[in-house]
Design a protein around this motif. Structure first.
Motif, short mmCIF file in Angstrom:
data_model
loop_
_atom_site.label_atom_id
_atom_site.label_comp_id
_atom_site.label_asym_id
_atom_site.label_seq_id
_atom_site.Cartn_x
_atom_site.Cartn_y
_atom_site.Cartn_z
N MET A 44 1.41 10.98 9.38
CA MET A 44 1.14 10.58 7.99
C MET A 44 2.53 9.44 8.02
O MET A 44 2.38 8.55 7.25
CB MET A 44 1.28 11.78 7.09
CG MET A 44 1.23 11.11 5.70
SD MET A 44 -0.11 11.66 4.52
CE MET A 44 -0.63 13.11 4.77
N ASP A 45 3.70 10.15 8.21
CA ASP A 45 4.76 9.12 8.04
C ASP A 45 4.72 7.75 8.59
O ASP A 45 4.99 6.75 8.23
CB ASP A 45 6.03 9.74 8.48
CG ASP A 45 6.48 11.09 7.63
OD1 ASP A 45 6.02 10.99 6.47
OD2 ASP A 45 7.17 12.13 8.02
N ILE A 48 2.12 5.78 6.99
CA ILE A 48 2.74 5.02 5.69
C ILE A 48 3.45 4.00 5.87
O ILE A 48 3.31 3.15 5.17
CB ILE A 48 3.28 6.00 4.74
CG1 ILE A 48 2.15 7.22 4.19
CG2 ILE A 48 4.05 5.60 3.72
CD1 ILE A 48 2.64 8.29 3.49
N TRP A 53 1.55 3.27 1.42
CA TRP A 53 0.72 4.32 0.84
C TRP A 53 -0.44 4.21 -0.01
O TRP A 53 -1.46 4.73 -0.19
CB TRP A 53 1.74 5.08 0.06
CG TRP A 53 2.21 4.66 -1.38
CD1 TRP A 53 3.46 3.85 -1.34
CD2 TRP A 53 1.46 4.73 -2.64
NE1 TRP A 53 3.45 3.52 -2.69
CE2 TRP A 53 2.49 4.04 -3.45
CE3 TRP A 53 0.41 5.28 -3.03
CZ2 TRP A 53 2.31 3.92 -4.92
CZ3 TRP A 53 0.30 5.43 -4.51
CH2 TRP A 53 1.24 4.37 -5.15
N ARG A 82 2.17 10.94 -0.45
CA ARG A 82 2.14 11.71 0.72
C ARG A 82 2.01 13.17 0.69
O ARG A 82 1.32 13.88 1.09
CB ARG A 82 3.53 11.69 1.44
CG ARG A 82 3.59 12.16 3.00
CD ARG A 82 5.01 12.22 3.44
NE ARG A 82 5.07 12.83 4.68
CZ ARG A 82 4.73 13.96 5.13
NH1 ARG A 82 4.54 14.98 4.35
NH2 ARG A 82 4.97 14.56 6.49
#
Length: 122
Positions: A44-45, A48, A53, A82
């Motif tokens: 996810m990091d 993004i 995002w 997030r």
């Protein structure tokens, strides 16, 4: 990575179309189901960082509409988005694809998939 990795939810129509598109062309791929395997935090990091995002957060779907108004109002930056997406995997636009080239895409179109498979698998 030698094959594309699709991230999403099995019952999502867009994910179904993307997987079928690859399968119809004999393109091997891996699938990560958020509902069964969870949302990988480190991925996810990366998503993004690569896409932003805003591109990942699905504000059109049922999950977003059903969220408490205070939670929706609190999604104002990458960190808050997030947290919302980690808590509600259906808030993540789908599919996210990590291509063997290292590029990351979100969503499915025939043209985008043609471009990536032509470049990477020809």
């Amino acid at each position: 990575m030698t094959v594309p990795i699709l991230y999403g939810i099995t019952n999502c129509d867009t994910v179904k179309r993307a997987r079928a598109w690859l399968e119809d062309r004999g393109i091997e791929h891996s699938f990560h189901d958020f509902k069964k395997a969870g949302v990988p935090a480190e991925r996810m990091d990366r998503w993004i960082a690569a896409l932003g995002w805003e591109a990942l957060l699905n504000r059109q779907g049922t999950t977003w509409r059903k969220l408490d108004e205070d939670i929706k109002a609190g999604v104002i930056d990458a960190q808050s988005a997030r947290e919302a997406m980690a808590g509600h995997s259906s808030l993540i636009r789908r599919p996210i694809v990590e291509w063997p080239s290292g590029e990351i895409t979100v969503g499915f179109t025939h043209e985008s998939f043609k471009q990536h498979t032509r470049e990477e698998f020809s």
